[in-house]
Each structure stands twice: as structure tokens, then as C-alpha cells.
Design a protein around this motif. Structure first.
Motif, mmCIF file in Angstrom:
data_model
loop_
_atom_site.group_PDB
_atom_site.id
_atom_site.type_symbol
_atom_site.label_atom_id
_atom_site.label_comp_id
_atom_site.label_asym_id
_atom_site.label_seq_id
_atom_site.Cartn_x
_atom_site.Cartn_y
_atom_site.Cartn_z
ATOM 1 N N ILE A 1 61.391 13.498 -117.114
ATOM 2 C CA ILE A 1 62.014 13.686 -115.800
ATOM 3 C C ILE A 1 61.542 15.028 -115.260
ATOM 4 N N LEU A 2 60.903 14.976 -114.097
ATOM 5 C CA LEU A 2 60.372 16.184 -113.464
ATOM 6 C C LEU A 2 61.351 16.796 -112.480
ATOM 7 N N LYS A 3 62.069 15.937 -111.742
ATOM 8 C CA LYS A 3 62.967 16.413 -110.682
ATOM 9 C C LYS A 3 64.017 15.342 -110.413
ATOM 10 N N VAL A 4 65.283 15.752 -110.401
ATOM 11 C CA VAL A 4 66.360 14.842 -110.022
ATOM 12 C C VAL A 4 66.506 14.940 -108.505
ATOM 13 N N ASN A 5 66.393 13.807 -107.821
ATOM 14 C CA ASN A 5 66.443 13.774 -106.362
ATOM 15 C C ASN A 5 67.882 13.782 -105.859
ATOM 16 N N PRO A 6 68.106 14.233 -104.616
ATOM 17 C CA PRO A 6 69.441 14.134 -104.035
ATOM 18 C C PRO A 6 69.864 12.657 -103.951
ATOM 19 N N VAL A 7 71.158 12.430 -104.080
ATOM 20 C CA VAL A 7 71.696 11.065 -104.003
ATOM 21 C C VAL A 7 71.568 10.563 -102.569
ATOM 22 N N PRO B 1 79.178 -0.363 -99.704
ATOM 23 C CA PRO B 1 78.566 0.955 -99.887
ATOM 24 C C PRO B 1 77.623 0.954 -101.091
ATOM 25 N N TYR B 2 76.594 1.804 -101.027
ATOM 26 C CA TYR B 2 75.662 1.937 -102.144
ATOM 27 C C TYR B 2 75.319 3.398 -102.344
ATOM 28 N N GLU B 3 74.847 3.704 -103.549
ATOM 29 C CA GLU B 3 74.310 5.018 -103.877
ATOM 30 C C GLU B 3 73.050 4.808 -104.691
ATOM 31 N N TRP B 4 71.993 5.556 -104.373
ATOM 32 C CA TRP B 4 70.750 5.537 -105.143
ATOM 33 C C TRP B 4 70.614 6.882 -105.823
ATOM 34 N N HIS B 5 70.631 6.866 -107.146
ATOM 35 C CA HIS B 5 70.431 8.064 -107.953
ATOM 36 C C HIS B 5 69.043 7.930 -108.569
ATOM 37 N N THR B 6 68.117 8.784 -108.171
ATOM 38 C CA THR B 6 66.732 8.655 -108.614
ATOM 39 C C THR B 6 66.203 9.990 -109.150
ATOM 40 N N ALA B 7 65.094 9.890 -109.852
ATOM 41 C CA ALA B 7 64.401 11.080 -110.347
ATOM 42 C C ALA B 7 62.904 10.813 -110.338
ATOM 43 N N ALA B 8 62.129 11.858 -110.076
ATOM 44 C CA ALA B 8 60.666 11.782 -110.183
ATOM 45 C C ALA B 8 60.328 11.893 -111.666
#
Length: 95
Positions: A7-13, A24-31
């Protein structure tokens, strides 16, 4: 089955309301980087952390290197009814 994930970077939700379902939805992603057995970069991309994995891990894990434990399971959402691979756990790798 497992693979090494960095994991290089955790992105904003990202969040909102789905157009079709109005839920409603939430996307939790990381580079992330996928590494081969020798530790070389095999692939670069963005990984989505589904709710079940976030609950198990206590959120999106911080920047670092992990062994991704992968299993086949019934998928949900738009792919409901399909069976596919999913990450069921991430185990930190000491550097």
C-alpha cells in the motif's frame, strides 16, 4: 492463495448516493503495488477495501507491505450471484 501487496497511499473516502438504488455508498481505496515472489513490481493499481474487510482489519490498513490472503466467495452488489476472488485478510510483512 496469497500474494504480496504494498500500500503506497490511502485515498480519501469517496461517498454519495447510488443513482439506481438510491442507497448511500462509501469507497475506501488505496494506491497499491502487486509484487512478485522476488519483490519486483508486477502491477500498479487502486484497490477497493470492501466493508467486510475494513471491519475485520479495523479500517483501511496504513501504508506498508502485506501478504494478501485470497479466497473465492459469492460476490455482492452488481456482481451478486457470481463467484470470484476476494481478499479476506492482510497480514503485515516485516521489512
Amino acid at each position: 492463495m496469497c500474494t504480496t501487496l504494498q500500500i503506497l497511499k490511502v485515498n480519501p473516502v469517496r461517498s454519495g448516493v447510488a443513482r439506481e438504488s438510491q442507497k448511500p455508498y462509501e469507497w475506501h481505496t488505496a494506491a497499491c503495488l502487486l509484487l512478485d515472489d522476488e519483490g519486483n513490481v508486477f502491477s500498479v493499481g487502486q484497490m477497493n477495501f470492501p466493508k467486510e474487510l475494513r471491519e475485520k482489519l479495523g479500517g483501511v490498513p496504513p501504508v506498508g507491505t502485506y501478504k494478501a490472503i485470497i479466497s473465492f466467495a459469492a460476490l455482492t452488489g452488481r456482481r451478486a450471484g457470481e463467484i470470484g476472488p476476494q481478499i479476506i485478510d492482510l497480514v503485515p510483512v516485516a521489512n
